[in-house]
Design an enzyme around this catalytic site. Structure first.
Site, PDB file in Angstrom:
ATOM      1  N   HIS A 682       0.768  -1.257   0.010  1.00  0.00           N
ATOM      2  CA  HIS A 682      -0.077  -0.054   0.092  1.00  0.00           C
ATOM      3  C   HIS A 682       0.896   1.207   0.114  1.00  0.00           C
ATOM      4  O   HIS A 682       2.114   0.921   0.205  1.00  0.00           O
ATOM      5  CB  HIS A 682      -0.908  -0.183   1.426  1.00  0.00           C
ATOM      6  N   ASP A 684       0.845   4.992   1.973  1.00  0.00           N
ATOM      7  CA  ASP A 684       0.363   5.551   3.083  1.00  0.00           C
ATOM      8  C   ASP A 684      -0.452   7.030   2.734  1.00  0.00           C
ATOM      9  O   ASP A 684       0.135   7.693   1.714  1.00  0.00           O
ATOM     10  CB  ASP A 684       1.378   6.257   4.180  1.00  0.00           C
ATOM     11  N   HIS A 734       4.857  -0.077  -0.115  1.00  0.00           N
ATOM     12  CA  HIS A 734       5.544  -1.029   0.672  1.00  0.00           C
ATOM     13  C   HIS A 734       4.593  -1.829   1.508  1.00  0.00           C
ATOM     14  O   HIS A 734       3.254  -1.705   1.447  1.00  0.00           O
ATOM     15  CB  HIS A 734       6.143  -0.196   1.967  1.00  0.00           C
ATOM     16  N   ARG A 744       3.834  -8.299  17.900  1.00  0.00           N
ATOM     17  CA  ARG A 744       4.743  -7.096  17.410  1.00  0.00           C
ATOM     18  C   ARG A 744       3.954  -5.979  17.517  1.00  0.00           C
ATOM     19  O   ARG A 744       2.513  -5.853  17.104  1.00  0.00           O
ATOM     20  CB  ARG A 744       5.064  -7.510  15.926  1.00  0.00           C
TER      21      ARG A 744
END
Length: 753
Positions: A682, A684, A734, A744
């Site tokens: 995607h 941002d 990314h 995480r």
């Protein structure tokens, strides 16, 4: 040796004559080395007149005021004889009634030993609240110019019998009332003056001398006058508006601006003790602009080289009396003080339930290192003043306790040698200067108003800003101070020091200490730390310190910003793992842990679906399981963090781009193999993105990372507390790599959307 029959004044004049005059006066002197003349001149100046003058004073105890008087006398080489030392004081309490007859009795006895020395001049003065501003030569000169056998100090106010006012004759200039706190005269005349004394020790010396002066026959017979224009004596009561400090050529004098005189004997009579202490911070040359502090190294107690078990035993009283930020940091600093723990006994009073877990954690982890720890918990409901009295009693009742160190939780002690430094200064009571960063609000007052509250002194700002460095006698201290155990068992032996009328405990303590004549000092010779702001201290969150970035930015940075962040600004700890992607340290482990814990404590994680009611429009194109900063009311604090710590790096690494770090979305993301293990490729919704890793690869999770597809470049080993900063749109397509084990956490900000 001067020629026979040549006076010292002639020698002084001779030595200051240049060239042929001196040789003509005494030919052989032209061959003397010049430095011998200078040495002789200095000796004459220091000794001239001192053999003709003796100072008598009364002191039954060697108080700090008396020691100050003695030091000022030594500066000018006065010959002082102390009367009554070790005697019980029976002269009454001047705070509620006239007294002082004991001083007349002692003087009457003392002057008898000088019988036959008719040319001897005696200066009689108080000592506890007096300092000399100049030497014997000046006093003798001014006394002889008065052309009287006895000269009394002058008062603005009539005391103790106002009915005697009509008997005082008007004066052309100056003060007309007699003061008994200081007078000077030939010994034979003083013998006549006190010969008629037949009173008791608690009768009024002032009234006795006043009646002698107002009796025309006795006044003329003895030849008594008053120092109307304050040429010799300056009584401060009723005259505070008349006097100012005069700094000139490395000297400090008190100048009476009404009469344009420079008094020699300065007396803080009546309710002027605080002002006297202020003046004595400078007179006689205690501190000057040229020399700085001239007494700071006197009476030092050197601890250097001592074995740990030889250090003085100290009781430390710790007080948590209200919601206070950074208590964990406070206990960390306490533990790190460079002072032998086995020579410390702790008294901890905690009145805030929210802090009890931190107190218990400290005691559990470090308690065995101290000689003993006593904790008073919130459930015991011990009030502020009572708790402070209990802390002091722990030292007072322990014969081995040499010092009591009082420390409030809002005091951030950054100088780890603070306790050692205070002990070495060897004062009855001494506080280190601490203040609010960037502000003038500190832990001391240098002056008091008429009703006993704060007043701004001329030197307050310079002391706080450390433009004047020294040790200062002040009327009020709070937050952190050291008291000698011997003083607690003597002058301050009363059990209740922290109550007085309607005063708060700090004001009551200082009021009671002042009333016992004990000096409170403040040192700003080193930097010691600062005071936390308690404004906006919240207790509604799990980790309330996170919200302190506005109120206590210095402490927030110490706790939460990575120690190598400033190196990143210098590009020393700044890496470029992928094109136009910057990687740098930003958060401490504590910051990461607390942010994760805060989010888990809040618990309202999104579902990870495209439908998201938190967003305007209600739709998220690339959803994650997350909690927004807005949900925990942290948007304002997060923006402050971005402006202060991220914008400088952004502008350094992307030159020509100026940002205000605006955002619509800032959130903590949680990745789990069975929940949301990865994020699809995607762009941002940002001009640039900040992504901070909040936990550790290989410890908390496995897998994870970020891949920039355009560059085929991956970061597969994120570092806890390090930030990735990269462009958000167009170039840096990314994806979030799969987390294969554990959980995480990252915190993401879409900046300048």
């Amino acid at each position: 040796v001067p020629p026979p029959l040549v006076s010292w004044s002639v020698i002084v004049r001779f030595l200051t004559v240049e060239g042929s005059g001196s040789a003509a006066f005494y030919p052989s002197m032209s061959r003397f080395p010049r430095f011998l003349f200078l040495c002789l001149l200095l000796w004459v100046e220091r000794s001239s007149g001192s053999d003709d003058l003796v100072v008598l004073t009364v002191a039954t105890n060697e108080t700090e005021g008396f020691q100050r008087f003695q030091r000022s006398a030594e500066v000018f080489n006065y010959s002082v004889k102390v009367l009554g030392l070790g005697e019980k004081w029976n002269g009454g309490d001047h705070t509620w009634a006239a007294g002082g007859g004991q001083k007349v009795r002692l003087l009457k006895s003392a002057v008898k030993q000088f019988a036959g020395r008719d040319n001897l001049i005696v200066l009689f003065t108080e000592s506890y609240d007096v300092v000399f501003a100049s030497g014997p030569t000046e006093i003798l000169k001014k006394f002889k110019q008065a052309k009287s056998q006895v000269v009394f100090s002058a008062e603005t106010l009539l005391y103790p019998d106002r009915r005697l006012n009509s008997k005082y004759l008007p004066v052309q200039e100056g003060k007309k009332y007699l003061g008994s706190g200081g007078f000077i005269g030939y010994v034979s005349s003083l013998q006549k003056l006190v010969a008629e004394w037949e009173g008791s020790d608690d009768d009024s010396d002032q009234l006795f001398y006043t009646k002698m002066y107002l009796d025309p026959i006795k006044k003329e017979k003895i030849n008594i006058s008053i120092d109307h224009r304050c040429r010799i004596f300056q009584n401060l009561y009723g005259a505070l508006d008349e006097v100012v400090l005069k700094f000139e050529n490395g000297n400090v004098r008190l100048r009476n601006t009404i009469y344009d005189t420079l008094p020699v004997v300065i007396h803080g009579n009546g309710p002027t003790k605080v002002q006297m202490n202020y003046l004595a911070n400078y007179i006689p040359n205690t501190w000057t602009f040229e020399t700085g502090c001239t007494v700071c190294e006197k009476s030092i107690r050197n601890l250097t080289g001592l074995k740990e078990d030889s250090f003085p035993f100290v009781v430390i009283g710790v007080f948590l009396e209200q919601p206070t930020p950074f208590v964990s940091q406070f206990f960390k600093r306490l533990q790190n003080l460079r002072y032998p723990k086995k020579q410390i006994q702790l008294f901890i009073h905690n009145q805030e339930p929210h802090h009890q877990s931190l107190v218990e954690k400290f005691v559990m982890e470090h308690g065995s290192r101290y000689r003993m720890i006593k904790v008073v918990e919130p459930k015991e409901k011990v009030g502020h003043a009572d708790a402070r009295n209990l802390g002091i009693d722990m030292c007072r009742q322990h014969s081995d306790c040499e010092y009591y160190f009082s420390l409030d939780a809002e005091i951030a002690i950054e100088n780890l040698d603070t306790l050692k430094i205070l002990v070495e200064q060897n004062k009855s009571i001494i506080a280190p200067l601490v203040s609010h960063p960037g502000k003038l609000w500190s832990n001391f007052w240098a002056a008091l108003s008429a009703d006993g509250f704060y007043a701004r002194s001329e030197d307050y700002v310079d002391i706080v800003r450390r433009h004047r460095i020294g040790i200062w006698n002040v009327p009020y201290i709070s937050g952190v101070y050291l008291i000698k155990g011997s003083v607690l068992r003597a002058e301050l032996s009363r059990r209740d020091l922290y109550h007085s009328n309607k005063m708060d405990p700090d004001m009551a303590f200082c009021y009671n200490v002042r009333n016992e004549g004990v000096f409170m000092f403040l040192t700003n010779r080193q930097e010691f730390g600062h005071i936390l702001s308690l404004d906006n201290c919240q207790t509604t969150h799990l980790h309330n310190d996170l919200w302190q970035i506005f109120s206590n930015p210095k402490d927030w940075e110490e706790k939460y910003i990575h120690e190598n962040y400033t190196n990143a600004l210098k590009e020393k700890h700044l890496e470029t793992p992928c094109p136009d992607v910057y990687w740098f340290p930003i958060f401490t482990e504590t910051a990461c842990d607390e942010l994760v814990q805060e989010m888990e404590h809040f618990g309202q994680w999104s579902s990870g679906s495209n439908q998201d009611s938190r967003l305007e429009g209600g739709y998220e194109n690339v959803p994650t399981i997350d909690i927004h900063m807005k949900q925990i009311n942290y948007e304002r604090e997060w923006h402050k963090f971005l402006l202060k710590y991220i914008v400088p790096i952004t502008q350094k690494m992307y030159p020509g781009y100026y940002t205000k770090a605006m955002f619509e979305m800032a959130f903590v993301v949680r990745y789990k193999p069975d929940e949301q293990p990865f994020l699809m490729p995607h762009h941002d919704a940002s001009t640039y993105t900040l992504n901070i890793a909040l936990n550790s690869l290989g410890v908390d999770y496995e897998g994870g990372g970020c891949k920039f597809l355009r560059y085929n470049c991956s970061i597969t080993a994120p570092r806890k507390g390090w930030a990735l900063m990269h462009p958000g749109r167009l170039t840096h397509y990314h994806e979030g790599l799969r987390t294969t084990k554990g959980t995480r956490y990252i915190v993401v900000s879409f900046l300048d959307p």
